[in-house]
Write a protein that holds these residues in place. Sequence first.
Motif, mmCIF file in Angstrom:
data_model
loop_
_atom_site.group_PDB
_atom_site.id
_atom_site.type_symbol
_atom_site.label_atom_id
_atom_site.label_comp_id
_atom_site.label_asym_id
_atom_site.label_seq_id
_atom_site.Cartn_x
_atom_site.Cartn_y
_atom_site.Cartn_z
ATOM 1 N N SER A 427 0.814 -1.300 -0.134
ATOM 2 C CA SER A 427 0.024 0.062 0.089
ATOM 3 C C SER A 427 0.903 1.199 0.194
ATOM 4 C CB SER A 427 -1.022 0.277 1.294
ATOM 5 O OG SER A 427 -1.621 1.047 1.306
ATOM 6 N N ARG A 428 1.829 1.291 1.007
ATOM 7 C CA ARG A 428 2.672 2.498 1.132
ATOM 8 C C ARG A 428 3.622 2.673 -0.239
ATOM 9 N NH1 ARG A 428 -0.131 2.328 4.652
ATOM 10 N NH2 ARG A 428 -1.388 3.402 2.862
ATOM 11 N N GLU A 429 4.069 1.400 -0.935
ATOM 12 C CA GLU A 429 4.906 1.597 -2.034
ATOM 13 C C GLU A 429 4.042 2.285 -3.162
ATOM 14 O OE1 GLU A 429 8.720 1.960 -3.323
ATOM 15 O OE2 GLU A 429 8.194 1.174 -1.527
ATOM 16 N N THR A 430 2.685 1.630 -3.194
ATOM 17 C CA THR A 430 2.172 2.137 -4.339
ATOM 18 C C THR A 430 1.949 3.643 -4.370
ATOM 19 O OG1 THR A 430 0.951 0.045 -4.314
ATOM 20 C CG2 THR A 430 -0.204 1.786 -5.463
ATOM 21 N N GLU A 431 1.775 4.352 -3.184
ATOM 22 C CA GLU A 431 1.514 5.738 -3.030
ATOM 23 C C GLU A 431 3.097 6.481 -3.223
ATOM 24 O OE1 GLU A 431 0.239 6.484 0.806
ATOM 25 O OE2 GLU A 431 -1.612 5.543 0.705
ATOM 26 N N ARG A 432 3.982 5.542 -2.723
ATOM 27 C CA ARG A 432 5.386 6.393 -3.215
ATOM 28 C C ARG A 432 5.790 6.104 -4.630
ATOM 29 N NH1 ARG A 432 10.637 3.577 -2.981
ATOM 30 N NH2 ARG A 432 12.295 5.127 -2.580
ATOM 31 N N VAL A 433 5.417 5.219 -5.065
ATOM 32 C CA VAL A 433 5.856 5.149 -6.669
ATOM 33 C C VAL A 433 5.091 6.399 -7.697
ATOM 34 C CG1 VAL A 433 3.894 3.669 -7.627
ATOM 35 C CG2 VAL A 433 6.347 3.681 -8.743
#
Length: 506
Positions: A427-433
């Motif tokens: 979830s967090r990496e999807t926002e980060r990308v």
Amino acid sequence: MNALQRTNMKRQLNRTSLSNRKAGVASLLTALLLSGCAVGPDYRAPHADVPAQWSGGKSAPGTNGAQAAERPDLRQWWVHLSDPLLDTLIEEAVSGNLDVATAAARVREARAVVRQAGGALYPSLNGTAAFTRSGAGSHAVTTTSSSAGGSTSVLGVGSPANLFQAGFDASWEIDIFGGNRRSLEAAQGGLDAAQWDLRSTLLTLVGDVATHYVEARGYQARLALARATADSQQETARLTRIRFVAGSNSGLDAANASGEAQSTLATIPALEAAYAQSVHSLAVLLGRAPGALLASMEHVQDVPAPPLPVMLGVPADVLLARPDVRAAERRYAQSTARVGQAEAARYPRVTLTGTLSTSGTQFGDLARHSSIGWSIGPAVTIPLFDAGRLKAAVEIADAQRDQSFIAYRSAVLTALQDVENASVSLSRETERVQNLKRSADAYGDAAAMAQSLYRSGSTGFLEVLTAERSLYAAQDTLIQSRVLIATDFIALNKALGGGWDGTEAN
């Protein structure tokens, strides 16, 4: 009543008494078998205390509570990465991986243990046959006695003699206290655990193959970026040198441009080594030599992009899908049965034995009624004193059962933790990308503007150097983030219990 009638009545009474005794013995044996109970604790599946929903209340980004409650479809989840080569590699790994072969061999071993334990519930029958030829020496002395009190010794030739023997031995332990039945229960629990271990090995294998493949594609993308950036920086360095020779700029610009290009080139060997190591690891997972996949992986492809969101279902679903949790539960059942097995050893053992034998000096005599002997009867073994050894064995088995229960609880908590961690990371990496993509686009615009202004003489080379360095770092970080999204997707499917669901050699 005359004497003949009294004799017949006595015979009838004796036959009736004998029949009653036989019936009583048969009834006793039947009662023992029917009333025999297996001592020790009966297994009851443990209740796992799991939350009703995940801590986030949702699955991956974009899902609502209703979607999160849906049971995820984990069948061949890796095909959603849309990479045919990855699909082929996973199929090859399932058939060639050495850990899978070892786990499959353990399943076969466990099956044999079940058959061995089940055989103890049935009678055993052994057949024997022997032939012996014996005789005295060629000058044997035979002594005879006469009626007058004297004796006579005769020197003669001894005659060889043959002896044929055959027979059957049968025995059956009457499992009154359930020791053999508990042994069979334990063996069946071991077989179930071995089968779930095999599925756990397959789950790990599929995840590892996908992870190494994604990492290898990520290193390929980073290598392509580094080489393209280095080429661009070398061209910039060449132009600054030309301008320096022409007197249009200082030697500082040329030195900075050359140093930046060399710095980027220095990252390439490390990326090449990391790429080679990933491909080597991938080949070994397939049961092949480390360099076997270098040729097939040579063609550069994009990092696989997983479809999002990922449904999580409810925590209770994980306990049914995770093979490591199922294996831990089966080992708890196995250790519970072993407590009863150890307890039964403290009780008497009743064994029914029988023999049938025949012997004769000629082979044909074996079938004669007069040469046949038989015996049948029960034997009871009662443990009277063992200095506490059998009681200690029960305590050992009970402690091992407690350890198995703790291991089961630990497996449940680990499964829930794996899902929570992988879900949060994805979830967090999807926002980060998304932020990294916007950052890379902005740095791309800045680099283009800096180059344009530098050519027009409106800015110095330091601005160009800074913009290009920031662009390369942003693009490289964006590739790494895309790799993390794919690996988090893989980790989440593994945590949910998604593994190989095809045919497995066991």
